[in-house]
Design a protein around this motif. Sequence first.
Motif, mmCIF file in Angstrom:
data_model
loop_
_atom_site.group_PDB
_atom_site.id
_atom_site.type_symbol
_atom_site.label_atom_id
_atom_site.label_comp_id
_atom_site.label_asym_id
_atom_site.label_seq_id
_atom_site.Cartn_x
_atom_site.Cartn_y
_atom_site.Cartn_z
ATOM 1 N N TYR A 1 1.059 -0.863 -0.182
ATOM 2 C CA TYR A 1 -0.370 -0.293 0.030
ATOM 3 C C TYR A 1 1.085 1.595 0.380
ATOM 4 O O TYR A 1 2.086 0.916 0.448
ATOM 5 C CB TYR A 1 -0.554 0.122 1.702
ATOM 6 N N THR A 2 0.661 2.485 -1.035
ATOM 7 C CA THR A 2 0.890 3.651 -0.242
ATOM 8 C C THR A 2 -0.200 4.441 -0.190
ATOM 9 O O THR A 2 -1.397 4.200 -0.033
ATOM 10 C CB THR A 2 1.658 4.412 -1.228
ATOM 11 N N LYS B 1 3.417 11.051 1.707
ATOM 12 C CA LYS B 1 3.209 9.764 1.505
ATOM 13 C C LYS B 1 4.039 8.431 2.142
ATOM 14 O O LYS B 1 4.956 9.098 2.294
ATOM 15 C CB LYS B 1 3.272 9.843 0.055
ATOM 16 N N SER C 1 4.792 4.613 1.963
ATOM 17 C CA SER C 1 5.133 2.724 1.413
ATOM 18 C C SER C 1 5.230 2.400 2.855
ATOM 19 O O SER C 1 5.750 2.076 3.462
ATOM 20 C CB SER C 1 5.136 2.902 0.303
ATOM 21 N N VAL D 1 -3.521 5.554 -1.290
ATOM 22 C CA VAL D 1 -2.959 6.074 -2.927
ATOM 23 C C VAL D 1 -2.668 5.298 -3.434
ATOM 24 O O VAL D 1 -2.607 5.284 -4.937
ATOM 25 C CB VAL D 1 -2.063 7.246 -2.249
ATOM 26 N N GLU D 2 -2.332 3.946 -3.351
ATOM 27 C CA GLU D 2 -1.537 2.604 -4.444
ATOM 28 C C GLU D 2 -2.023 1.334 -3.523
ATOM 29 O O GLU D 2 -1.155 1.475 -2.363
ATOM 30 C CB GLU D 2 -0.516 2.759 -4.878
ATOM 31 N N ASN D 3 -2.527 0.392 -3.970
ATOM 32 C CA ASN D 3 -2.512 -1.246 -3.694
ATOM 33 C C ASN D 3 -1.768 -1.969 -4.780
ATOM 34 O O ASN D 3 -2.808 -1.666 -5.671
ATOM 35 C CB ASN D 3 -3.996 -1.046 -3.143
ATOM 36 N N VAL D 4 -0.846 -2.484 -4.736
ATOM 37 C CA VAL D 4 -0.276 -3.324 -5.489
ATOM 38 C C VAL D 4 -1.073 -5.298 -4.533
ATOM 39 O O VAL D 4 0.191 -5.419 -3.417
ATOM 40 C CB VAL D 4 1.097 -3.292 -5.829
#
Length: 120
Positions: free
Chosen positions: A8-9, A70, A72, A110-113
């Motif tokens: 995650y970010t 931000k 991560s 912000v981001e999920n990988v």
Amino acid sequence: MARYTTSYTVALPLDRLRLLLVEVLKTCPVDILYETVDYIMAREVPGQVSFPKLVTVELLIDRTTATPTKTSMTLVMKNEELPLQIDNHCHQMFDMVTQAIESNRNWQLVENVAGELPTI
């Protein structure tokens, strides 16, 4: 060994993220075993499942790429259970913890990988 991971970010500074992650983990049936500035380890509370099925939760916070806005992190969940079924106990716990992280109102994702393929 079952192992599920996701990264995650979040839109949150590093110093606030760790404290909020501890609060999120306390809503799940896990005990925090170890905690540093960039690492949190927790283990599922014994009593509900057999010992090999007990899930270990690791949250790794990436301080090297953190900015004032931000941060991560990587979530790793594992146990000694062989993932012979898709919906095994480790996967169920993974779903519970990721849902708690993703639905938390104290940060914005912000981001999920996702990388939730089981590994043996």
